[in-house]
Design an enzyme around this catalytic site. Structure first.
Site, PDB file in Angstrom:
ATOM      1  N   PHE A  84       4.678   5.693 -13.489  1.00  0.00           N
ATOM      2  CA  PHE A  84       3.207   5.722 -13.443  1.00  0.00           C
ATOM      3  C   PHE A  84       2.762   6.712 -12.370  1.00  0.00           C
ATOM      4  O   PHE A  84       3.582   7.316 -11.673  1.00  0.00           O
ATOM      5  CB  PHE A  84       2.653   4.307 -13.171  1.00  0.00           C
ATOM      6  CG  PHE A  84       2.917   3.788 -11.781  1.00  0.00           C
ATOM      7  CD1 PHE A  84       4.122   3.183 -11.470  1.00  0.00           C
ATOM      8  CD2 PHE A  84       1.957   3.899 -10.769  1.00  0.00           C
ATOM      9  CE1 PHE A  84       4.375   2.686 -10.193  1.00  0.00           C
ATOM     10  CE2 PHE A  84       2.195   3.401  -9.490  1.00  0.00           C
ATOM     11  CZ  PHE A  84       3.403   2.808  -9.210  1.00  0.00           C
ATOM     12  N   GLY A  85       1.445   6.867 -12.259  1.00  0.00           N
ATOM     13  CA  GLY A  85       0.863   7.660 -11.176  1.00  0.00           C
ATOM     14  C   GLY A  85       1.415   9.082 -11.115  1.00  0.00           C
ATOM     15  O   GLY A  85       1.449   9.811 -12.118  1.00  0.00           O
ATOM     16  N   TYR A  86       1.873   9.467  -9.938  1.00  0.00           N
ATOM     17  CA  TYR A  86       2.355  10.837  -9.725  1.00  0.00           C
ATOM     18  C   TYR A  86       3.819  11.020 -10.144  1.00  0.00           C
ATOM     19  O   TYR A  86       4.390  12.094  -9.913  1.00  0.00           O
ATOM     20  CB  TYR A  86       2.204  11.206  -8.238  1.00  0.00           C
ATOM     21  CG  TYR A  86       0.769  11.188  -7.743  1.00  0.00           C
ATOM     22  CD1 TYR A  86      -0.088  12.260  -7.974  1.00  0.00           C
ATOM     23  CD2 TYR A  86       0.258  10.089  -7.047  1.00  0.00           C
ATOM     24  CE1 TYR A  86      -1.401  12.249  -7.521  1.00  0.00           C
ATOM     25  CE2 TYR A  86      -1.055  10.063  -6.593  1.00  0.00           C
ATOM     26  CZ  TYR A  86      -1.878  11.141  -6.833  1.00  0.00           C
ATOM     27  OH  TYR A  86      -3.179  11.125  -6.388  1.00  0.00           O
ATOM     28  N   HIS A 126      10.409   4.863  -2.804  1.00  0.00           N
ATOM     29  CA  HIS A 126       9.766   4.303  -1.619  1.00  0.00           C
ATOM     30  C   HIS A 126       9.563   2.784  -1.767  1.00  0.00           C
ATOM     31  O   HIS A 126       9.882   2.016  -0.881  1.00  0.00           O
ATOM     32  CB  HIS A 126       8.433   5.020  -1.408  1.00  0.00           C
ATOM     33  CG  HIS A 126       7.554   5.076  -2.639  1.00  0.00           C
ATOM     34  ND1 HIS A 126       8.042   5.409  -3.886  1.00  0.00           N
ATOM     35  CD2 HIS A 126       6.234   4.787  -2.833  1.00  0.00           C
ATOM     36  CE1 HIS A 126       7.068   5.349  -4.768  1.00  0.00           C
ATOM     37  NE2 HIS A 126       5.968   4.975  -4.162  1.00  0.00           N
ATOM     38  N   ARG A 127       9.019   2.370  -2.928  1.00  0.00           N
ATOM     39  CA  ARG A 127       8.763   0.936  -3.125  1.00  0.00           C
ATOM     40  C   ARG A 127      10.077   0.176  -3.220  1.00  0.00           C
ATOM     41  O   ARG A 127      10.219  -0.919  -2.675  1.00  0.00           O
ATOM     42  CB  ARG A 127       7.907   0.724  -4.394  1.00  0.00           C
ATOM     43  CG  ARG A 127       7.468  -0.740  -4.604  1.00  0.00           C
ATOM     44  CD  ARG A 127       6.380  -0.883  -5.653  1.00  0.00           C
ATOM     45  NE  ARG A 127       5.218  -0.088  -5.284  1.00  0.00           N
ATOM     46  CZ  ARG A 127       4.986   1.152  -5.749  1.00  0.00           C
ATOM     47  NH1 ARG A 127       5.803   1.705  -6.637  1.00  0.00           N
ATOM     48  NH2 ARG A 127       3.941   1.833  -5.342  1.00  0.00           N
ATOM     49  N   ASP A 149       0.875  -1.177   0.000  1.00  0.00           N
ATOM     50  CA  ASP A 149       0.000   0.000   0.000  1.00  0.00           C
ATOM     51  C   ASP A 149       0.907   1.219   0.000  1.00  0.00           C
ATOM     52  O   ASP A 149       1.900   1.274   0.730  1.00  0.00           O
ATOM     53  CB  ASP A 149      -0.943   0.028   1.204  1.00  0.00           C
ATOM     54  CG  ASP A 149      -2.105   0.980   0.926  1.00  0.00           C
ATOM     55  OD1 ASP A 149      -2.872   0.719  -0.022  1.00  0.00           O
ATOM     56  OD2 ASP A 149      -2.227   2.011   1.616  1.00  0.00           O
TER      57      ASP A 149
HETATM   58  P1  IMP Z   1      -2.884   1.850  -3.639  1.00  0.00           P
HETATM   59  O1  IMP Z   1      -3.056   0.911  -4.793  1.00  0.00           O
HETATM   60  O2  IMP Z   1      -4.102   2.040  -2.808  1.00  0.00           O
HETATM   61  O3  IMP Z   1      -1.669   1.497  -2.835  1.00  0.00           O
HETATM   62  O4  IMP Z   1      -2.646   3.286  -4.291  1.00  0.00           O
HETATM   63  C1  IMP Z   1      -1.403   3.698  -4.663  1.00  0.00           C
HETATM   64  C2  IMP Z   1      -1.529   4.983  -5.452  1.00  0.00           C
HETATM   65  O5  IMP Z   1      -0.499   5.864  -5.008  1.00  0.00           O
HETATM   66  C3  IMP Z   1      -1.271   4.759  -6.946  1.00  0.00           C
HETATM   67  O6  IMP Z   1      -2.472   4.562  -7.659  1.00  0.00           O
HETATM   68  C4  IMP Z   1      -0.584   6.054  -7.345  1.00  0.00           C
HETATM   69  O7  IMP Z   1      -1.554   7.043  -7.556  1.00  0.00           O
HETATM   70  C5  IMP Z   1       0.193   6.419  -6.096  1.00  0.00           C
HETATM   71  N1  IMP Z   1       1.533   5.824  -6.142  1.00  0.00           N
HETATM   72  C6  IMP Z   1       2.021   4.808  -5.362  1.00  0.00           C
HETATM   73  N2  IMP Z   1       3.280   4.511  -5.693  1.00  0.00           N
HETATM   74  C7  IMP Z   1       3.597   5.321  -6.717  1.00  0.00           C
HETATM   75  C8  IMP Z   1       4.771   5.447  -7.504  1.00  0.00           C
HETATM   76  O8  IMP Z   1       5.775   4.711  -7.370  1.00  0.00           O
HETATM   77  N3  IMP Z   1       4.724   6.399  -8.442  1.00  0.00           N
HETATM   78  C9  IMP Z   1       3.648   7.205  -8.644  1.00  0.00           C
HETATM   79  N4  IMP Z   1       2.528   7.113  -7.964  1.00  0.00           N
HETATM   80  C10 IMP Z   1       2.486   6.155  -6.989  1.00  0.00           C
END
Ligand code: IMP
Length: 198
Positions: free
Chosen positions: A153-155, A181-182, A70
């Site tokens: 991806f994402g942010y 972080h991951r 998460d």
């Molecule tokens: P989860 O699936 O509830 O853990 O949501 C994680 C969300 O955080 C993702 O959908 C992204 O929006 C954001 N996120 C988490 N890790 C990353 C990353 O490594 N890069 C960019 N966005 C991230």
């Protein structure tokens, strides 16, 4: 070979997880690979709670090694938001682009000149005997007002790391994994798995 089920439906996370854990001697299977879908209600208030909710849901089915990630973004000017709501920040079903626009708007509207942010990742591992472990990683950066870069991806296109001069979306997967972080949480998990095997 021992198997770990990675309890995530997010293909981007799964790619990073498989890359980093490739050399552990464990086979990593996503829910898709295992031919199963779970979508537990992520009702926790913390990354730790939500990682455990996802891992426990998979463990009830598989009773083998399972792990769940998460993760999300914490913005100083927004008192830690979007936090555990990072995936749904702009509303249910929001795309990565929607969330990025929403974030830029909210920081602008806060009137703050503080663009400091942290990415946080908590990984829950459950072992076949039911033992639960947590591994946490954090990465500090600054939020840009315009996206930069096409990778990740994402942010990632908004998350700039001053020491590197680039956003996470301007890095290769290997570069991102070495600072993210991951990547940091997975490195701790990897060290644990390598120690547990010997
Ligand atoms: P989860 O699936 O509830 O853990 O949501 C994680 C969300 O955080 C993702 O959908 C992204 O929006 C954001 N996120 C988490 N890790 C990353 C990353 O490594 N890069 C960019 N966005 C991230």
């Amino acid at each position: 070979m021992k198997t770990i089920i990675a309890a995530s439906n997010n293909k981007d996370k799964i790619r990073e997880i498989k890359q980093i854990l490739a050399s552990t001697g464990f086979e990593i299977l996503s829910l898709d690979d295992a031919g199963f879908a779970i979508d537990p209600d992520e009702s926790g208030q913390t990354f730790e709670e939500n990682a455990l909710i996802k891992a426990r849901a998979a463990f009830q089915i598989y009773k083998t090694y399972v792990m769940a990630d998460d993760s999300g973004l914490s913005i100083e000017a927004l008192n830690g938001l979007p936090g555990v709501n990072s995936r749904r920040y702009a509303g249910p079903g929001a795309s990565y682009a929607d969330n990025n626009m929403h974030l830029i708007e909210n920081i602008k509207n806060s009137g703050s000149e503080n663009f400091n942010a942290s990415f946080i990742c908590v990984i829950a591992l459950i072992e076949p005997d039911g033992k639960e472990l947590l591994f946490k990683g954090e990465c500090k950066g600054v939020i840009l007002q315009k996206p930069r870069g096409e990778n990740g991806f994402g942010y990632d296109p908004l998350f700039y790391i001053p020491g590197t001069g680039r956003t996470m979306a301007q890095m290769t997967d290997e570069e991102k994994n070495s600072v993210s972080h991951r990547g940091r949480a997975l490195q701790k998990l990897k060290d644990y798995l390598l120690g547990a095997k010997t």
